[in-house]
Enzyme design. Structure first.
Site, short mmCIF file in Angstrom:
data_model
loop_
_atom_site.label_atom_id
_atom_site.label_comp_id
_atom_site.label_asym_id
_atom_site.label_seq_id
_atom_site.Cartn_x
_atom_site.Cartn_y
_atom_site.Cartn_z
N SER A 109 0.83 -1.20 0.00
CA SER A 109 0.00 0.00 0.00
C SER A 109 0.88 1.26 0.00
O SER A 109 1.67 1.46 -0.91
CB SER A 109 -0.95 -0.05 1.20
OG SER A 109 -2.01 0.85 1.05
N HIS A 261 -7.31 -6.24 0.06
CA HIS A 261 -6.13 -5.38 0.16
C HIS A 261 -5.01 -6.02 0.97
O HIS A 261 -3.84 -5.84 0.65
CB HIS A 261 -6.55 -4.04 0.80
CG HIS A 261 -5.48 -3.00 0.75
ND1 HIS A 261 -4.90 -2.58 -0.43
CD2 HIS A 261 -4.89 -2.28 1.75
CE1 HIS A 261 -4.00 -1.64 -0.16
NE2 HIS A 261 -3.96 -1.45 1.15
#
Length: 292
Positions: A109, A261
């Site tokens: 991320s 994610h």
């Protein structure tokens, strides 16, 4: 999710880099020639996000996971500039002070943007990049929000707002497999919110964080890069991964089906294998692949 049977003791250390002290976990490899992999977490996370992945890598690599300043157990410094570029500079300084070279940066991320910044600043220390659910094209916070961050009690208000939120729902938003949201997971990810100075550091990140790298900046990066993205990523959509793959001139993209994610929590074994495959291949860009 599969968990490796052999548990690892966490070898935790602290080191001062410049004017800030960082926490890092160093899983030494018996082979002194083993390549160093530095794991860089994302926003609102810490080394804990790699806990399922690390056991699958330590047999082959010298694995090091770091807490960026302001996160996890690293210092919540009032002197540090919490920008992506400065995080990248810190990672490079850490590598230099440890005497490593030919390092692979593995960023998740926001950690992916940190790795990209490090790559642009000094490519001599870095061999390759692996970017997992990498963020991209996020702009700097607007002036009104930055100005509000200087108001009295802003930090207190932010803390109250975050702690009132349901951490379980938040974790459900970063995972495709809801069965992984356990009490242990909630406790571990919530822990850093209770660290003294965490929200003050978060506000400094809001003020200092520049926008993500622009396409022409991404195109200047020459390191081989592996992008891995979940097709059900609700935080950083797959379209971002595809766009990054287009703007990075030496990248390849792998898409995981039915994955959110936090790929390291959902598919640690598959992720480790793709990392090993990528590091063993000659530098060559190839098409998007979707594992079955």
């Amino acid at each position: 999710m599969e968990t490796k049977n052999t548990p690892l003791l966490t070898p935790a250390f602290r080191k001062k880099i410049g004017d800030v002290t960082i926490h890092y976990e160093d899983f030494h490899q018996p082979n002194p020639e083993a390549q160093v992999l530095i794991l860089i977490h994302g926003f609102l996370s810490s080394t804990i996000s790699f806990r399922q992945l690390i056991p699958y890598l330590t047999d082959d690599y010298h694995v090091v996971a770091i807490d960026l300043p302001g996160f996890g157990k690293s210092e919540k410094s009032k002197r540090f500039t919490y920008s992506l570029a400065n995080y990248g500079k810190l990672v490079l300084s850490f590598i230099e002070e440890m005497g490593w070279s030919n390092v692979v940066l593995v960023g998740h991320s926001m950690g992916g943007q940190v790795a990209l910044h490090a790559s642009r600043q000094d490519g001599k220390l870095i061999d390759k990049l692996i970017l997992i659910g990498c963020c991209g094209y996020i702009k700097r916070a607007g002036t009104p929000i930055i100005c509000c961050s200087y108001l009295p009690f802003f930090s207190w208000g932010l803390k109250q707002w975050v702690l009132k939120k349901d951490i379980k729902n938040n974790l459900s938003g970063v995972l495709h497999n809801m069965n992984l949201v356990t009490d242990e997971l909630i406790r571990d990810y919530r822990a850093q919110f209770l660290e003294e100075g965490f929200f003050d550091s978060l506000i400094r990140l809001l003020r200092h964080r520049e926008g993500d790298l622009k396409p022409f900046e991404l195109n200047s990066i020459s390191h081989p890069i592996l992008l891995i993205h979940g097709d059900d990523d609700q935080v950083i959509p797959l379209t971002t991964g595809k766009r990054l793959n287009g703007d990075l001139k030496n990248s390849r993209l792998i898409v995981y089906k039915d994955t959110g994610h936090l790929i390291m929590e959902e598919k640690p074994k598959e992720l480790a294998q793709d990392i090993k495959n990528f590091l063993s291949l000659p530098d060559k860009k190839k098409a998007i692949q979707t594992p079955v």
